[in-house]
Scaffold this motif. Sequence first.
Motif, PDB file in Angstrom:
ATOM      1  N   UNK A  17      17.471 -12.856 -21.819  1.00 49.14           N
ATOM      2  CA  UNK A  17      16.692 -14.599 -20.716  1.00 49.14           C
ATOM      3  C   UNK A  17      15.999 -13.287 -19.892  1.00 49.14           C
ATOM      4  N   UNK A  18      17.055 -12.256 -18.669  1.00 52.75           N
ATOM      5  CA  UNK A  18      16.587 -12.257 -17.638  1.00 52.75           C
ATOM      6  C   UNK A  18      15.026 -11.158 -17.980  1.00 52.75           C
ATOM      7  N   UNK A  19      15.827 -10.186 -18.955  1.00 44.35           N
ATOM      8  CA  UNK A  19      14.754  -9.472 -19.324  1.00 44.35           C
ATOM      9  C   UNK A  19      13.159  -9.365 -19.407  1.00 44.35           C
ATOM     10  N   UNK A  20      13.634 -10.923 -20.394  1.00 40.53           N
ATOM     11  CA  UNK A  20      12.516 -11.131 -20.880  1.00 40.53           C
ATOM     12  C   UNK A  20      11.511 -12.309 -20.030  1.00 40.53           C
ATOM     13  N   UNK A  21      12.502 -12.522 -18.904  1.00 38.41           N
ATOM     14  CA  UNK A  21      11.380 -13.325 -17.365  1.00 38.41           C
ATOM     15  C   UNK A  21      10.709 -12.376 -16.840  1.00 38.41           C
ATOM     16  N   UNK A  22      11.166 -11.441 -16.623  1.00 37.90           N
ATOM     17  CA  UNK A  22      11.021 -10.277 -15.096  1.00 37.90           C
ATOM     18  C   UNK A  22       9.968  -9.406 -15.161  1.00 37.90           C
ATOM     19  N   UNK A  23       9.144  -9.654 -13.587  1.00 39.10           N
ATOM     20  CA  UNK A  23       7.931  -9.011 -13.509  1.00 39.10           C
ATOM     21  C   UNK A  23       7.694  -8.046 -13.588  1.00 39.10           C
ATOM     22  N   UNK A  24       6.765  -7.329 -13.534  1.00 34.66           N
ATOM     23  CA  UNK A  24       6.280  -6.137 -13.788  1.00 34.66           C
ATOM     24  C   UNK A  24       6.553  -5.486 -12.522  1.00 34.66           C
ATOM     25  N   UNK A  25       7.458  -4.913 -12.674  1.00 35.19           N
ATOM     26  CA  UNK A  25       7.723  -3.996 -11.001  1.00 35.19           C
ATOM     27  C   UNK A  25       9.124  -4.302 -10.483  1.00 35.19           C
ATOM     28  N   UNK A  26       9.814  -4.843 -10.791  1.00 35.80           N
ATOM     29  CA  UNK A  26      10.038  -6.072 -10.259  1.00 35.80           C
ATOM     30  C   UNK A  26      12.113  -5.161 -10.573  1.00 35.80           C
ATOM     31  N   UNK A  27      12.642  -4.971  -9.592  1.00 42.04           N
ATOM     32  CA  UNK A  27      14.177  -4.653  -9.502  1.00 42.04           C
ATOM     33  C   UNK A  27      15.600  -5.884 -10.162  1.00 42.04           C
ATOM     34  N   UNK A  28      14.843  -6.219 -11.347  1.00 43.02           N
ATOM     35  CA  UNK A  28      15.760  -6.210 -12.302  1.00 43.02           C
ATOM     36  C   UNK A  28      17.105  -5.569 -12.424  1.00 43.02           C
ATOM     37  N   UNK A  29      17.648  -4.854 -12.659  1.00 50.51           N
ATOM     38  CA  UNK A  29      17.803  -4.455 -13.488  1.00 50.51           C
ATOM     39  C   UNK A  29      19.998  -4.794 -12.615  1.00 50.51           C
ATOM     40  N   UNK A  30      19.965  -4.784 -11.089  1.00 53.15           N
ATOM     41  CA  UNK A  30      20.897  -5.453 -10.675  1.00 53.15           C
ATOM     42  C   UNK A  30      21.160  -7.002 -10.614  1.00 53.15           C
ATOM     43  N   UNK A  31      19.928  -7.704 -10.640  1.00 50.61           N
ATOM     44  CA  UNK A  31      19.992  -8.904 -11.168  1.00 50.61           C
ATOM     45  C   UNK A  31      20.847  -9.537 -12.361  1.00 50.61           C
ATOM     46  N   UNK A  32      20.233  -8.309 -13.333  1.00 42.50           N
ATOM     47  CA  UNK A  32      21.150  -8.402 -14.429  1.00 42.50           C
ATOM     48  C   UNK A  32      22.637  -8.276 -14.685  1.00 42.50           C
ATOM     49  N   UNK A  33      22.466  -7.121 -13.698  1.00 45.75           N
ATOM     50  CA  UNK A  33      24.515  -6.857 -14.250  1.00 45.75           C
ATOM     51  C   UNK A  33      25.188  -7.982 -13.182  1.00 45.75           C
ATOM     52  N   UNK A  34      24.575  -8.804 -11.945  1.00 43.61           N
ATOM     53  CA  UNK A  34      25.074  -9.346 -11.303  1.00 43.61           C
ATOM     54  C   UNK A  34      25.412 -10.981 -12.286  1.00 43.61           C
ATOM     55  N   UNK A  35      23.827 -11.317 -12.737  1.00 40.48           N
ATOM     56  CA  UNK A  35      24.404 -12.871 -13.152  1.00 40.48           C
ATOM     57  C   UNK A  35      25.252 -12.404 -14.347  1.00 40.48           C
ATOM     58  N   UNK A  36      24.806 -11.769 -14.948  1.00 40.86           N
ATOM     59  CA  UNK A  36      26.258 -11.230 -16.364  1.00 40.86           C
ATOM     60  C   UNK A  36      27.469 -11.202 -15.917  1.00 40.86           C
ATOM     61  N   UNK A  37      27.937 -10.921 -15.104  1.00 42.94           N
ATOM     62  CA  UNK A  37      28.717 -11.025 -14.358  1.00 42.94           C
ATOM     63  C   UNK A  37      28.994 -12.829 -13.652  1.00 42.94           C
ATOM     64  N   UNK A  38      28.068 -13.084 -12.679  1.00 41.64           N
ATOM     65  CA  UNK A  38      28.699 -14.563 -13.215  1.00 41.64           C
ATOM     66  C   UNK A  38      28.824 -15.191 -13.982  1.00 41.64           C
ATOM     67  N   UNK A  39      28.145 -15.204 -14.855  1.00 38.51           N
ATOM     68  CA  UNK A  39      28.541 -16.152 -16.231  1.00 38.51           C
ATOM     69  C   UNK A  39      29.319 -16.581 -16.439  1.00 38.51           C
ATOM     70  N   UNK A  40      30.245 -15.367 -16.701  1.00 34.75           N
ATOM     71  CA  UNK A  40      31.760 -15.678 -17.105  1.00 34.75           C
ATOM     72  C   UNK A  40      32.721 -16.869 -16.034  1.00 34.75           C
TER      73      UNK A  40
END
Length: 113
Positions: free
Chosen positions: A49-72
Amino acid sequence: MAFYAGIDKLVASHFGIDSTVASTTPAPAGALLWAALFFVIGLVGTPIYLYRRKLPNQPWAMNVIIATVAFPLWAYTLGGSLFVITGWYSVFVAGLLAPLFTFIAGWFEPAAQ
């Protein structure tokens, strides 16, 4: 997380699972199956979901890691059916995890690309 929270409460309601009461009767096998299925969908779906919603040049990798750890962690904190059924849920631990993770996650700031 909203997807999981809503669906998980439907599963809990349907099978009579209550995270506030220690159950002495085992949950039906179907409850564990549905709870695990929706947990996995939420866990796998978070980075997609976060990959599909990322904006151009957005530093999304760390956000994805934090959100994926936060989910459980948040699923646990909300008294997710999977954790209640398996006997892993503890109100005390849940009360510690959410603020601790939120505090630690704030230490990380994605670098601009």
